[in-house]
Structure formats: C-alpha cells, structure tokens
Write a protein that holds these residues in place. Structure first.
Motif, PDB file in Angstrom:
ATOM      1  N   GLY A 121       3.150   6.215   3.561  1.00 40.56           N
ATOM      2  CA  GLY A 121       2.835   7.168   2.860  1.00 40.56           C
ATOM      3  C   GLY A 121       1.807   7.329   1.893  1.00 40.56           C
ATOM      4  O   GLY A 121       1.700   8.193   0.959  1.00 40.56           O
ATOM      5  N   HIS A 122       0.995   6.152   1.963  1.00 43.12           N
ATOM      6  CA  HIS A 122      -0.008   6.158   0.932  1.00 43.12           C
ATOM      7  C   HIS A 122      -1.455   6.566   1.510  1.00 43.12           C
ATOM      8  O   HIS A 122      -1.684   6.221   2.948  1.00 43.12           O
ATOM      9  N   LEU A 123      -2.199   7.294   0.756  1.00 44.45           N
ATOM     10  CA  LEU A 123      -3.633   7.753   1.121  1.00 44.45           C
ATOM     11  C   LEU A 123      -4.494   6.496   0.973  1.00 44.45           C
ATOM     12  O   LEU A 123      -4.831   5.879  -0.014  1.00 44.45           O
ATOM     13  N   VAL A 124      -4.844   5.798   2.124  1.00 46.41           N
ATOM     14  CA  VAL A 124      -5.628   4.564   2.216  1.00 46.41           C
ATOM     15  C   VAL A 124      -7.095   4.776   2.431  1.00 46.41           C
ATOM     16  O   VAL A 124      -7.651   3.908   2.319  1.00 46.41           O
TER      17      VAL A 124
ATOM     18  N   ARG B 217      -2.344  10.826  10.082  1.00 39.03           N
ATOM     19  CA  ARG B 217      -1.065  10.316   9.538  1.00 39.03           C
ATOM     20  C   ARG B 217      -0.386   9.154  10.552  1.00 39.03           C
ATOM     21  O   ARG B 217      -0.417   9.562  11.758  1.00 39.03           O
ATOM     22  N   GLN B 218      -0.203   8.070   9.873  1.00 33.27           N
ATOM     23  CA  GLN B 218       0.739   7.067  10.667  1.00 33.27           C
ATOM     24  C   GLN B 218       2.230   7.228  10.197  1.00 33.27           C
ATOM     25  O   GLN B 218       2.298   7.262   8.925  1.00 33.27           O
ATOM     26  N   MET B 219       3.082   7.054  11.021  1.00 38.31           N
ATOM     27  CA  MET B 219       4.373   7.269  10.828  1.00 38.31           C
ATOM     28  C   MET B 219       5.132   6.340  11.667  1.00 38.31           C
ATOM     29  O   MET B 219       4.662   6.061  12.730  1.00 38.31           O
ATOM     30  N   ALA B 220       6.262   5.533  11.339  1.00 37.53           N
ATOM     31  CA  ALA B 220       7.028   4.705  12.062  1.00 37.53           C
ATOM     32  C   ALA B 220       8.159   5.608  12.893  1.00 37.53           C
ATOM     33  O   ALA B 220       8.404   6.687  12.580  1.00 37.53           O
TER      34      ALA B 220
ATOM     35  N   ALA C  32      14.626   1.691   3.652  1.00 39.15           N
ATOM     36  CA  ALA C  32      15.194   2.728   2.712  1.00 39.15           C
ATOM     37  C   ALA C  32      14.441   3.808   2.834  1.00 39.15           C
ATOM     38  O   ALA C  32      13.215   4.068   3.647  1.00 39.15           O
ATOM     39  N   CYS C  33      15.118   5.090   2.456  1.00 34.29           N
ATOM     40  CA  CYS C  33      14.259   6.469   2.705  1.00 34.29           C
ATOM     41  C   CYS C  33      13.065   6.588   1.750  1.00 34.29           C
ATOM     42  O   CYS C  33      12.833   5.897   0.758  1.00 34.29           O
ATOM     43  N   ALA C  34      11.878   7.169   2.390  1.00 34.53           N
ATOM     44  CA  ALA C  34      10.671   7.395   1.719  1.00 34.53           C
ATOM     45  C   ALA C  34      10.776   8.087   0.304  1.00 34.53           C
ATOM     46  O   ALA C  34      11.778   9.124   0.358  1.00 34.53           O
TER      47      ALA C  34
END
Length: 298
Positions: free
Chosen positions: A28-31, A245-248, A278-280
């Motif tokens: 969830g980081h802006l990279v 956006r990348q998500m698991a 753990a939850c984001a």
C-alpha cells in the motif's frame, strides 16, 4: 483472451506509462510518483500534456464535459459561460488570442481538478475496446455501470443469451479476478457499503427518477499471477494520476483479493485476515471499502 480484453489491458498500460508510471505496491505504499491531472508534464518525446489527456477521457463521454468548476465560495458554476465570456473578450479586442487561450485552458485545468474523473477513465477504456452502450453503461459515475452489472447478474439465470451486458457483478471477497475485470470500492458518504450484499441491497432499494449519486471507484484488472498471489490493476484519478495498484491474493482455492485490504475487517485483528498476514493499517492506499468485482462475461 478476448481481443477486446487485450485492447482494454493494452490501453490501460499505455495510459499508465503516459502518466509517468505511478505505482502502489502490495504493502500500500506509493513507490513511484507520476504526472498529476492538471499538469503540463509528459514523457520524453510526447507532445500531449497530462491535463489534455484527462480532458480527452471526459470528452470521450461528451465533448461538453467537464461542465462545472468550483467558484470561490465552493459552489459549482458552469464552464461554458466562462469560456464564452473569454471569447467575447477576444472578439472585442480586450484580450488577444494567446491571452484568451491561456485563460480558457486555466479554466479547463481547474475543472479537471474539481471533478472526479476515474469513471470517465474507465468509460474511455471500454469505448476504446469497442464496447457499445448495451454492453457497458458509459458514465462519469461508477455506480451507473455497477448497477448494470448487478442487473446482468440477476438476469443471467433465466435469459443468459439475451443479456447484453459485458460484465456481471460478483462478490469480490470470493471471486478470483481475471484480466479485464473491474474491482470496485465505495467511497465518501457511501463507504459504509463495504460488502457485496450491503451494496446490492442499497442499489436494489434505489428508485428512478432521479437516481441519487453513490460515490464509488473502480480499477481495471490488467494482470493476475495466481502462482505468486499477485494482482495488478490500473485506475484513473488514483492519487490524481493514472495509477497501477499491486495487491496480494489470498491463497487457493479462491485466490480472491486479500482480505487484509478490506476496511470491514478490524485493523488490529490479525486473526480476521487470511494467509497469516495482519490487516493493512489505515494509511495503506490499498485499504479501501472493496465491495464488488465486475467479471467480464465473454
């Protein structure tokens, strides 16, 4: 893969590149930051500034959009009379053409900031892929085509061959996403509708006319890697840019969007998130009121 899905994915990736490649990672980081909606920036070798690309998304829906801009008091005022007044100033000699054009462009750029354009972006992609109005309810409001997908899903069991909609509404928590699908969350005043059933019930209770707004956001899924548990999606007006956006994904057999990103789960309750993660936390850009997946039917 349906050729239209390939076109959707290719156009979304092209726009992501043209907007500077802004990216959110699975944490969830802006990279990587990109170019923002009202800027004149552009990649090397490109002549079209970013703000004109956003204007193009709007005008793929309607040449007159966006139609309003916020005044000093915060209220919206129509754009067209402002542009007409500037043209009158040029015609009378009070402004020369470069001055009129600069001021007109400034009005349009402010309008792009004042009006959310994420649904216009999705509608632009669907039009580019060749869908028609029966297949996709083009709109600058996500809920319009989300409602269409719910109606399509409800009609399929009895009339599958006669249903024209390109998407069906599915529970995002239990459906494996595929390239070409849309993943959607609610936002703002509607953010409490953070699940499939609550959103479906809310939409079913709505009446025409008029149709009140229901703030939402949707991304287009551009890649799914089930082996490594990773999804990539692209959306417009995400942090004021076109953003990847990348998500698991949670583990098989479902491989749905990981529950860790769902706001309906407590941030501090690790047991409520699958996969041992753990939850984001709040502040994670992927943590949203995810509510529905629109699944490509063809």
């Amino acid at each position: 893969m349906d050729p239209r899905v390939a076109t959707l994915v290719a156009e979304a990736r092209l726009q992501h590149r043209l907007f500077g490649g802004q990216t959110i990672d699975p944490q969830g980081h802006l990279v990587q930051a990109g170019f923002y909606e009202a800027e004149t920036d552009r990649p090397p070798g490109e002549s079209t500034p970013t703000w004109r690309r956003v204007l193009g998304f709007w005008q793929s829906l309607d040449p007159g959009k966006p139609r309003e801009v916020r005044g000093e008091n915060g209220r919206f005022t129509p754009v067209a009379p402002l542009l007409e007044a500037l043209q009158a100033q040029e015609d009378s000699g009070a402004l020369d053409e470069p001055q009129r054009a600069a001021l007109a462009n400034s009005v349009l750029r402010v309008a792009l900031v004042d009006n959310p354009w994420s649904a216009a972006f999705i509608s632009y992609l669907e039009k580019t892929a060749g869908l028609d109005e029966q297949e996709f309810a083009f709109s600058d409001a996500h809920h319009v085509y989300v409602e269409q997908a719910f109606r399509t899903a409800a009609a399929e069991p009895s009339a599958a061959g006669a249903v024209a909609g390109a998407y069906r509404a599915c529970d995002i928590a239990t459906t494996t996403p595929r390239a070409g699908d849309l993943i959607c969350h609610t936002r703002g005043a509607s953010a409490g509708l953070d699940g499939f059933e609550s959103l479906r019930s809310a939409l079913a209770a709505r009446r025409l006319p008029p149709l009140p707004g229901l703030p939402m956001h949707c991304d287009l899924v551009v890649a799914v890697d089930r082996e490594h548990g990773l999804l990539e999606s692209i959306g417009g007006n995400v942090l004021q840019s076109v953003t990847l956006r990348q998500m698991a994904l949670d583990p098989a057999p479902v491989s749905a969007v990981s529950q860790r990103y769902f706001t309906r789960l407590p941030e501090d309750d690790a047991a409520s998130c699958t996969g041992g993660s753990a939850c984001a936390p709040a502040g994670n850009f992927n943590r949203q009121p995810w509510a529905v997946l629109l699944q490509w039917r063809n």
